[in-house]
Design an enzyme around this catalytic site. Structure first.
Site, PDB file in Angstrom:
ATOM      1  N   CYS A  84     -14.256  -1.661  51.338  1.00  0.00           N
ATOM      2  CA  CYS A  84     -13.088  -2.204  52.014  1.00  0.00           C
ATOM      3  C   CYS A  84     -12.520  -3.332  51.158  1.00  0.00           C
ATOM      4  CB  CYS A  84     -13.531  -2.716  53.381  1.00  0.00           C
ATOM      5  SG  CYS A  84     -12.159  -2.959  54.455  1.00  0.00           S
TER       6      CYS A  84
ATOM      7  N   PRO B 223     -31.920  -6.125  22.243  1.00  0.00           N
ATOM      8  CA  PRO B 223     -30.863  -5.208  22.663  1.00  0.00           C
ATOM      9  C   PRO B 223     -31.040  -4.784  24.123  1.00  0.00           C
ATOM     10  CG  PRO B 223     -32.481  -4.048  21.324  1.00  0.00           C
ATOM     11  CD  PRO B 223     -32.890  -5.496  21.330  1.00  0.00           C
ATOM     12  N   GLY B 224     -29.965  -4.753  24.858  1.00  0.00           N
ATOM     13  CA  GLY B 224     -30.008  -4.302  26.245  1.00  0.00           C
ATOM     14  C   GLY B 224     -29.073  -3.115  26.418  1.00  0.00           C
TER      15      GLY B 224
ATOM     16  N   TYR C 174     -14.759  -7.195  34.930  1.00  0.00           N
ATOM     17  CA  TYR C 174     -14.320  -7.382  33.542  1.00  0.00           C
ATOM     18  C   TYR C 174     -13.202  -6.432  33.100  1.00  0.00           C
ATOM     19  CZ  TYR C 174     -19.391  -8.563  33.549  1.00  0.00           C
ATOM     20  OH  TYR C 174     -20.653  -9.004  33.847  1.00  0.00           O
TER      21      TYR C 174
HETATM   22  N1  LLP Z   1     -30.523 -11.634  25.179  1.00  0.00           N
HETATM   23  C1  LLP Z   1     -29.935 -12.558  25.934  1.00  0.00           C
HETATM   24  C2  LLP Z   1     -30.443 -13.927  25.907  1.00  0.00           C
HETATM   25  C3  LLP Z   1     -28.841 -12.239  26.758  1.00  0.00           C
HETATM   26  O1  LLP Z   1     -28.274 -13.190  27.482  1.00  0.00           O
HETATM   27  C4  LLP Z   1     -28.384 -10.909  26.789  1.00  0.00           C
HETATM   28  C5  LLP Z   1     -27.266 -10.521  27.653  1.00  0.00           C
HETATM   29  C6  LLP Z   1     -29.047  -9.952  25.981  1.00  0.00           C
HETATM   30  C7  LLP Z   1     -30.100 -10.353  25.186  1.00  0.00           C
HETATM   31  C8  LLP Z   1     -28.646  -8.507  25.963  1.00  0.00           C
HETATM   32  O2  LLP Z   1     -27.354  -8.312  25.519  1.00  0.00           O
HETATM   33  P1  LLP Z   1     -26.815  -6.810  25.300  1.00  0.00           P
HETATM   34  O3  LLP Z   1     -27.569  -6.219  24.133  1.00  0.00           O
HETATM   35  O4  LLP Z   1     -27.084  -6.066  26.538  1.00  0.00           O
HETATM   36  O5  LLP Z   1     -25.368  -6.979  25.044  1.00  0.00           O
HETATM   37  N2  LLP Z   1     -23.088  -8.163  32.702  1.00  0.00           N
HETATM   38  C9  LLP Z   1     -22.378  -8.104  31.443  1.00  0.00           C
HETATM   39  C10 LLP Z   1     -23.287  -8.357  30.268  1.00  0.00           C
HETATM   40  C11 LLP Z   1     -23.953  -9.703  30.333  1.00  0.00           C
HETATM   41  C12 LLP Z   1     -24.870  -9.914  29.175  1.00  0.00           C
HETATM   42  C13 LLP Z   1     -25.718 -11.109  29.403  1.00  0.00           C
HETATM   43  N3  LLP Z   1     -26.692 -11.343  28.415  1.00  0.00           N
HETATM   44  C14 LLP Z   1     -21.715  -6.742  31.330  1.00  0.00           C
HETATM   45  O6  LLP Z   1     -21.815  -5.943  32.253  1.00  0.00           O
HETATM   46  O7  LLP Z   1     -21.044  -6.472  30.322  1.00  0.00           O
END
Ligand code: LLP
Length: 432
Positions: free
Chosen positions: A362, A292-293, A335
């Protein structure tokens, strides 16, 4: 009333985060400012960890996806909570190492890791290098041979699950730059090759089906697809794949239209599906990893800005200009992501104006959001944008030579800077 449980209003009518007055924070540290609630981050860590203990007998590891928000202090908090790390570049890995992370509990991702990155990962004895493609497998085998060691790997697999999310963050499809496809046979070929490599130990398989997902079913489906592949491998080679990494992607509440499921429910359903599927195929239940991120960092953070001016364009819209923008939060520009915002020093007043919050770059597309309901804003007001803890600081840029804001952690009623504000000298530090 608020999208995150750590936000409230105090007796002065000011927004608080983790009990700390945001207007005071803005005064003390300046704006723009990222503020993160350490207690809420820790609470998320514990709920993910406890769910593995409760529903999967503790046979798993939570690895925080540091791409969502990475700095030394965040890595230290994760270590303190017994959480591993998902890193996706040498920069994130270096941060983890410098923070004293246990490299055994690190998953190193990336679809095009350089030799420098692979060498560093091998030197640091990273617990799981997630190999994305056959060229990387060959390079890693050579590098670990040169270093006289064996690299522990997982393969990134495309399970082909449609997680109904935004196209830009959908990574589990066959048309994805990440990983090996099952349908074409390339995944099985890679497994056979890895088994024959002397300097590679294939620990497990990995998949990540997308981000900001509210539905549990696609995760369950992905787990089943992956377990079937583990069973196929066992049948055709006799080799036991002992770990399954199901990635991250759990959705959070950005606005009241978002309805995330409690994280517990995820592990409950996935654990049950894993148990059933394993007994159906007669294979052992694997050690499970999740990454989880957003759900760890996102709800814990807010961004504070100072309003510089308000432009009413009759019959068209009202722009509220803030002292940051796409440089600290590019997610609307990228997005069209929606956020909840408010005037922090008028938090108890009704949100009776609908505005576009504009940044200072800008660039016409430099907006934090359009059609946002907030209190009547005036120059000097503090504007708070909620749930910015993930993919804001980590995606910040220096466009227009704007310095990155400081990051402050609040805890137990106090606050501390964990990332300093960039200075003008920081802006030119690499110029010659
Ligand atoms: N594991 C892998 C291999 C991933 O590629 C990602 C996110 C995560 C875990 C974590 O995912 P999460 O739990 O955070 O959804 N920049 C984009 C999000 C890109 C996510 C990329 N990979 C945004 O701002 O929505």
């Amino acid at each position: 009333m608020f999208v995150s449980e750590n936000l409230n209003v105090n007796e002065k009518g000011n927004l608080t985060i983790g009990g700390v007055d945001t207007v005071e924070l803005a005064k003390e540290y300046g704006t723009p400012l990222y503020v993160m609630d350490e207690e809420l981050i820790r609470k998320h860590c514990r709920s993910f960890k406890n769910s593995i203990d409760k529903f999967y007998g503790g046979k798993g590891l939570v690895c925080y996806a540091s791409k969502s928000f990475c700095c030394l202090e965040m890595c230290r908090v994760m270590k303190d909570e017994g959480i591993g790390l998902d890193v996706v570049s040498i920069g994130e890995l270096y941060t983890a190492v410098k923070a004293g992370a246990d490299c055994e509990n690190i998953c190193f991702h990336g679809n095009n890791k350089t030799d420098e990155e692979l060498e560093y990962a091998v030197d640091m004895k990273v617990g799981r290098i997630i190999v994305d493609n056959i060229f990387e497998l060959e390079r890693l085998d050579r590098i670990s041979k040169e270093k006289g060691t064996v690299a522990n790997i997982m393969f990134r697999i495309k399970p082909g699950i449609d997680a109904h999310t935004h196209d830009f963050v959908r990574t589990g499809q066959i048309d994805s730059k990440f990983g090996f496809a099952l349908e074409t046979g390339e995944a099985m070929e890679a497994v056979n090759k890895a088994i024959s490599c002397k300097n590679i130990h294939l620990k497990g398989l990995h998949c990540h089906i997308g981000s900001q997902i509210f539905d549990i079913d696609p995760f369950v489906e992905a787990a089943k697809v992956m377990l079937k592949f583990i069973a196929d491998i066992k049948k055709s080679t006799g080799f036991t794949v002992s770990e399954l990494n199901l990635g991250g992607g759990f959705g959070i509440m950005y606005t009241e239209n978002d309805d995330p499921v409690p994280y517990e429910n995820y592990m409950e359903k996935v654990s049950a599906a894993v148990a059933d599927t394993c007994s159906e195929y007669g294979i052992e239940q694997p050690f499970i990893l999740i990454e989880p991120g957003r759900s760890m960092a996102g709800p814990a953070g807010i961004t504070l800005y100072t309003c510089g001016g308000v432009k009413h364009i009759p019959g068209i819209r009202t722009y509220v200009s803030v002292d940051g923008g796409m440089t600290d939060n590019p997610r609307y520009a990228l997005y069209q992501s929606k956020y909840d915002a408010l005037v922090a020093n008028k938090a108890s007043q009704p949100k009776d104006s609908v505005v576009t919050i504009a940044g200072k770059c800008c660039e016409s597309g430099d907006l934090i959001g359009e059609g946002m309901s907030i209190q009547e804003a005036a120059p000097g007001d503090i504007i708070a944008v909620c749930a910015t803890g993930a993919y804001n600081y980590s995606m910040a840029s220096n466009y227009n030579r704007v310095g990155k804001p400081a990051v402050v952690f609040v805890k137990d009623g106090g606050s501390k800077v964990v990332v300093k504000r960039e200075t003008l000298d920081d802006i030119i530090r690499n110029d010659i």
